[in-house]
Every structure is written in structure tokens, then in C-alpha cells.
Design a protein around this motif. Structure first.
Motif, PDB file in Angstrom:
ATOM      1  N   LEU A   1      33.612  50.609  50.040  1.00  0.00           N
ATOM      2  CA  LEU A   1      34.151  50.608  48.713  1.00  0.00           C
ATOM      3  C   LEU A   1      35.711  49.897  49.034  1.00  0.00           C
ATOM      4  O   LEU A   1      36.159  49.311  48.156  1.00  0.00           O
ATOM      5  CB  LEU A   1      34.186  51.881  48.145  1.00  0.00           C
ATOM      6  N   ASP A   2      36.443  50.232  50.089  1.00  0.00           N
ATOM      7  CA  ASP A   2      37.856  49.994  50.380  1.00  0.00           C
ATOM      8  C   ASP A   2      37.859  48.543  50.459  1.00  0.00           C
ATOM      9  O   ASP A   2      38.969  47.741  50.258  1.00  0.00           O
ATOM     10  CB  ASP A   2      38.400  50.766  51.576  1.00  0.00           C
ATOM     11  N   ALA A   3      36.902  47.755  50.750  1.00  0.00           N
ATOM     12  CA  ALA A   3      36.898  46.216  50.706  1.00  0.00           C
ATOM     13  C   ALA A   3      36.561  45.621  49.428  1.00  0.00           C
ATOM     14  O   ALA A   3      36.691  44.487  49.467  1.00  0.00           O
ATOM     15  CB  ALA A   3      35.844  45.677  51.709  1.00  0.00           C
ATOM     16  N   CYS A   4      36.060  46.304  48.657  1.00  0.00           N
ATOM     17  CA  CYS A   4      35.584  45.663  47.068  1.00  0.00           C
ATOM     18  C   CYS A   4      36.724  45.466  46.189  1.00  0.00           C
ATOM     19  O   CYS A   4      36.890  46.026  45.249  1.00  0.00           O
ATOM     20  CB  CYS A   4      34.489  46.765  46.495  1.00  0.00           C
ATOM     21  N   SER A   5      37.318  44.323  46.127  1.00  0.00           N
ATOM     22  CA  SER A   5      38.294  43.823  45.431  1.00  0.00           C
ATOM     23  C   SER A   5      38.300  42.172  45.149  1.00  0.00           C
ATOM     24  O   SER A   5      37.850  41.781  46.263  1.00  0.00           O
ATOM     25  CB  SER A   5      39.805  44.180  45.813  1.00  0.00           C
ATOM     26  N   PHE A   6      38.653  41.677  44.079  1.00  0.00           N
ATOM     27  CA  PHE A   6      38.871  40.057  43.977  1.00  0.00           C
ATOM     28  C   PHE A   6      39.556  39.581  44.978  1.00  0.00           C
ATOM     29  O   PHE A   6      39.183  38.263  45.402  1.00  0.00           O
ATOM     30  CB  PHE A   6      39.281  40.002  42.557  1.00  0.00           C
ATOM     31  N   LYS A   7      40.655  40.153  45.393  1.00  0.00           N
ATOM     32  CA  LYS A   7      41.299  39.302  46.462  1.00  0.00           C
ATOM     33  C   LYS A   7      40.566  39.431  47.755  1.00  0.00           C
ATOM     34  O   LYS A   7      41.171  38.349  48.600  1.00  0.00           O
ATOM     35  CB  LYS A   7      42.562  40.207  46.649  1.00  0.00           C
ATOM     36  N   ASN A   8      39.591  40.072  48.171  1.00  0.00           N
ATOM     37  CA  ASN A   8      38.911  39.805  49.265  1.00  0.00           C
ATOM     38  C   ASN A   8      37.718  39.298  49.118  1.00  0.00           C
ATOM     39  O   ASN A   8      36.821  39.057  49.996  1.00  0.00           O
ATOM     40  CB  ASN A   8      38.214  41.229  49.824  1.00  0.00           C
TER      41      ASN A   8
END
Length: 304
Positions: free
Chosen positions: A157-164
Motif C-alpha cells: 500500500l505504501d507504494a500506491c500513489s499517482f506519483k509512483n
């Protein structure tokens, strides 16, 4: 080869569940590693967990491990204590996790590329639960160039962002399967439009994406086709680890060359067994294994 291993590279934890601010259950075996190997072991007799653990492993997790006849060959004793976690379900969409002994302690026990390297010569498949940080993936992908095996990535979950997003899409070029849930996908692609998410994943997948949609079921997505796998109606006790169990099982389906929809059905069966109790299910139970195969046949008949 019959004796080739299905490798689960993910952390083991002692979990404590908090639900709406009240402690619901404490100090039971958990972590993505245990749930994933439980899901995989319902369909494979040659699974191996690769991770770091504490010297207290035999006391706190060993009884479940040994009763289910799992090998300890992939364990690295990294610290005195196995990492402990508080899992808080206060948010309706996401759970938060806090390592009680600190993030540095947890990272000492997280599976490393060196841990994986020690067992790859015996592997036919590899499950990885991880974020998208390049320092780990660069080393791992360089190592995997020398091996021919199925790779399933379940994203943290800690990788789940639009920036990634771009970083994640680049990694998808190197894995055979990608597993995530719908809420995580919404964060990555910055949209709540389910159809748009599915279309995007269909365009970027190398082989298969498993998009888990909670109690409804899951989508199995390839470039050629999309299957929807319905969930199984069982009594919910705790859904912690259900996604990990799902992913562990689909890894086995991929390793055995089964069709994408059957892989998804295997995942659904494993996740449905996981949510019936706190902690991972007793996968060494012969009756459960026989029932698993019966349930799989019934579910396959329902897939469209």
C-alpha cells in the motif's frame, strides 16, 4: 520438475487488530508471508517462505508453521524479536499498519535479495510483496535475469500513489503477474472510474493482472480478455491477509500453466478460507485440502 519450489518472499509478523478504536484480537501469527504461503500451500506441496524472523520464531509462530509441515529452510534469524504490528481498521477503505518495534527493526527482517538468491536455484515461481522502491528492484531484477520462473508482484500500500505511477508501470514489464486491490488501483491511477482502471491495466500488463474488488470478487485481466471471478459466500471473521492468500494461490496457478481464470478462482478459494478465522488457516488439514479442490471445481463453473 516435480520438486521445484514455489517461493514466497514476504514478511512474517505478530499481528494486533484494532477495529474502530477497540482492540479486537492480539498477538497472533500474521504478515503477508504467512498468509501468502497459506494460500499457496492449499495448491502446492513445495512452498518455501523466505524472510527474516526473530529468535522468538519457534515460540510465537513455530507451532503453526510446524503443524502445517512447512520448511524453515528459507528463514533468516535477523533479530531477537519477530516484528509486531498494529493493524487499525478505523478507515472504511484502508487499514493502517504500525510496526510496534519501529520501521528500522522491521526492515532488518524484510526479505532481502540475498535471501531470495539462496533458494532461486530450486524455484519455479516467486511471489514478492513489496513497494516499488528501486534499490530493491534493481538488485532483484538483475538477479532474475539468470532464471526462468514465474514472478508475481503484490504491491504494498505504501507504494500506491499517482506519483509512483510511472515507476510501477515500468516494473510491470518484468513480472508475469501483478496483484492489487481496487482501492490501491484508484490511488495509483488517480481515478475512481473502475472501467478506466481495468482498461489501463489491460493495456499495460505483460501477462496477467489480478484486480481484487473486495466482497464482490476479482477481475483477471489479460491483453486479450477480462474475466470476473465471483466471491464465495462464507462467514467473515477477519479479512486480514485475504489479498495475500489470494495472491499466493494465483502464483501456483501461473506456475502450473493454468488459464488466467482458473488462477483467479484458486485465489478466490484461498482468500475465502483465510477470512474464516483470525490468522492464517490450517492448510495441513487433509479435509480442508480435499474441500478446496471441490470448491474450485464449483467456482470454475460460475466464471464468465
Amino acid at each position: 520438475m516435480i520438486d521445484q519450489l514455489d517461493i514466497i518472499a514476504a514478511a512474517v509478523l505478530i499481528d494486533n487488530i484494532v477495529f474502530q478504536g477497540v482492540r479486537k484480537k492480539g498477538h497472533f501469527p500474521g504478515g503477508a508471508g504467512l498468509y501468502a504461503i497459506a494460500g499457496a500451500s492449499l495448491f502446492s506441496e513445495n512452498t518455501l517462505l523466505v524472510t527474516g524472523v526473530g529468535q522468538d520464531f519457534s515460540e510465537k509462530i513455530g507451532p503453526w508453521f510446524d503443524s502445517n509441515k512447512l520448511s524453515r529452510d528459507g528463514l533468516r534469524f535477523a533479530t531477537d524479536l519477530t516484528p509486531c504490528n498494529i493493524i487499525d481498521y478505523s478507515d472504511s477503505n484502508f487499514r493502517s499498519e504500525k510496526p510496534l518495534l519501529g520501521i528500522d527493526h522491521f526492515r532488518k527482517c524484510e526479505p532481502s535479495v540475498e535471501d531470495v538468491k539462496k533458494v532461486l536455484g530450486k524455484a519455479r515461481s516467486l511471489y514478492i510483496f513489496r513497494n516499488s522502491r528501486s534499490n530493491f528492484w534493481k538488485k532483484l531484477l538483475a538477479l532474475l535475469e539468470n532464471y526462468d520462473l514465474k514472478i508475481l508482484w503484490e504491491i504494498g500500500l505504501d507504494a500506491c500513489s499517482f506519483k509512483n505511477r510511472n515507476e510501477i508501470l515500468e516494473l510491470l514489464k518484468f513480472v508475469n503477474g501483478f496483484s492489487l486491490n481496487l482501492e490501491e488501483a484508484k490511488l495509483i491511477f488517480n481515478t475512481k472510474n473502475e472501467d478506466k482502471i481495468i482498461q489501463t491495466l489491460q493495456n499495460v500488463t505483460k501477462e496477467i493482472v489480478f484486480l481484487r474488488a473486495g466482497i464482490r470478487g476479482s477481475y483477471v485481466i489479460t491483453r486479450e480478455k477480462i474475466h470476473f471471478i465471483p466471491s464465495i459466500n462464507v462467514e467473515l471473521v477477519d479479512d486480514t491477509g485475504a489479498g495475500n492468500a489470494y495472491s499466493g494461490a494465483v502464483l501456483i496457478g501461473m506456475a502450473e500453466g493454468l488459464s488466467p481464470e482458473i488462477c483467479g478462482a484458486m485465489g478466490t478459494i484461498s482468500s475465502s478460507e483465510t477470512i474464516k478465522q483470525f490468522g492464517p488457516p490450517n492448510i495441513g488439514n487433509i479435509v480442508l485440502r480435499e474441500k478446496t479442490q471441490e470448491n474450485l471445481k464449483q467456482l470454475i463453473s460460475r466464471i464468465n
